[in-house]
Design an enzyme around this catalytic site. Structure first.
Site, short mmCIF file in Angstrom:
data_model
loop_
_atom_site.label_atom_id
_atom_site.label_comp_id
_atom_site.label_asym_id
_atom_site.label_seq_id
_atom_site.Cartn_x
_atom_site.Cartn_y
_atom_site.Cartn_z
N ASP A 1 0.84 -1.19 0.00
CA ASP A 1 0.00 0.00 0.00
C ASP A 1 0.87 1.25 0.00
O ASP A 1 2.02 1.22 0.47
CB ASP A 1 -0.91 0.02 1.23
N LYS A 2 0.32 2.33 -0.49
CA LYS A 2 1.06 3.60 -0.57
C LYS A 2 1.74 3.93 0.75
O LYS A 2 2.92 4.31 0.78
CB LYS A 2 0.12 4.73 -0.98
#
Length: 351
Positions: free
Chosen positions: A159-160
């Site tokens: 995830d970012k």
């Protein structure tokens, strides 16, 4: 099977040569087989069926000199099949000079320590400034044509706002091998993944397993634990071990734990959803930890302010181990906690 040349030699060793034509003649054993299945078997272990199907749809495969666009077409003995391997196209994303923390790099793959805040792949709202943009710039001409496009092969994602170890393929061969390892979650190989998560509360057991299928939540972006019989339900298992407990003896304070999570499967947001499901969401998680945000009000200063200001989920991919796709050596990479998460953990340790 017999092979013939058209203008340019078509095989070098066991690999297809980009930009030239390959001609294959089907033997009697090919009769009745699907074109994509037979062709994938003839072109060597590095050519996946999905790539063969793409080449067929692009008109790069001909039988008797005529393009074929049906991947399921049945083969006949004596069919002469030609494959035009396209030159790799320039990658749609452009390379950008973004600093990378490279843990390992060779001709087949690159392993990096991804910082929090870096999106892996360009997409809506993030067409630039991604890991892919950085890799295109960093790798340059060392990237082979993956699927006919000169680009890094993303085989798994973080995830970012999750930091830590990632591996990216630089060749079709590595992409195929690593994709298969991640697809079966290491059940038939040496894939190993471990994450560190700072979570709210203290699990009642020092170790445990969360076995709960995941599917789409109502907003289609988030995931949720869903009934196993639902159409989109995906098998998901996370193993956790409590490494440290914080505030355990001071009941007036919110408690927390440092937990190691190991994936038996690899679903979107799996750790974040599973830990929230058992009542211990990741600290700072904006999607699955909202109900616990008020817990920060029970913390003493300055930790209270630090937790409220922490801009992301406190989740870090600490360990990634896998077998190299060509040397077959076992590789193991670890990344220490990033400074922001280490500072937050130190604050909890003072409780």
């Amino acid at each position: 099977m017999s092979a013939h040349n058209e203008e340019t030699p078509k095989l070098i060793g066991d690999e297809l040569t980009e930009g030239v034509s390959t001609v294959l003649e089907a033997g009697t054993d090919a009769a009745g087989q699907r074109l994509d299945q037979w062709l994938a078997g003839q072109l060597g272990p590095d050519m996946s069926r999905s790539r063969v199907q793409m080449l067929i749809r692009q008109g790069a495969v001909k039988i008797g000199g005529k393009p074929v666009d049906e991947t399921k077409r049945k083969m006949a003995a004596g069919d002469r099949v030609s494959v035009d391997m396209p030159e790799p196209e320039p990658a749609s994303p452009q390379g950008e000079a973004i600093t990378l923390d490279v843990l390992h790099e060779d001709n087949e793959l690159i392993v990096i320590n991804k910082p929090a805040g870096l999106v892996v792949h360009p997409g809506a709202g993030n067409w630039t400034g991604t890991l892919v943009n950085a890799l295109i710039h960093h790798c340059g001409d060392s990237l082979s044509g993956i699927g006919g496009v000169r680009r890094p092969g993303i085989v798994h994602r973080l995830d970012k706002e999750t930091s830590g170890v990632m591996v990216v393929a630089k060749t079709d061969r590595a992409h195929k091998s690593l994709s298969e390892a991640f697809a079966d979650h290491g059940l038939t190989g040496d894939l190993e993944r471990a994450y560190l998560a700072l979570v709210w509360g203290i699990p009642t057991r020092p170790t445990g397993k969360v076995d709960a299928p995941l599917g789409r939540a109502a907003d289609r972006v988030r995931r949720a634990v869903v009934p196993a019989g639902r159409d989109d339900a995906r098998h998901a298992i996370t193993h956790f071990t409590v490494l440290e407990r914080f505030g355990e003896q001071q009941q007036e304070f919110a408690t927390a734990s440092m937990v190691e999570c190991r994936l038996e499967t690899g679903r979107t947001h799996q750790i974040r959803v599973h830990m929230a499901h058992i009542g211990h969401p990741v600290v700072g998680d904006p999607d699955y930890g909202q109900a616990f945000r008020t817990k920060a009000n029970r913390l003493p200063e300055p930790l209270k302010g630090e937790v409220k200001a922490f801009p992301r989920q406190a989740l870090h991919a600490r360990l990634l181990a896998f077998r190299h796709p060509t040397t077959h050596l076992s590789l193991r990479f670890e990344a220490p906690l990033p400074r922001d998460m280490e500072a937050l953990v130190e604050g909890f340790r003072k409780l």
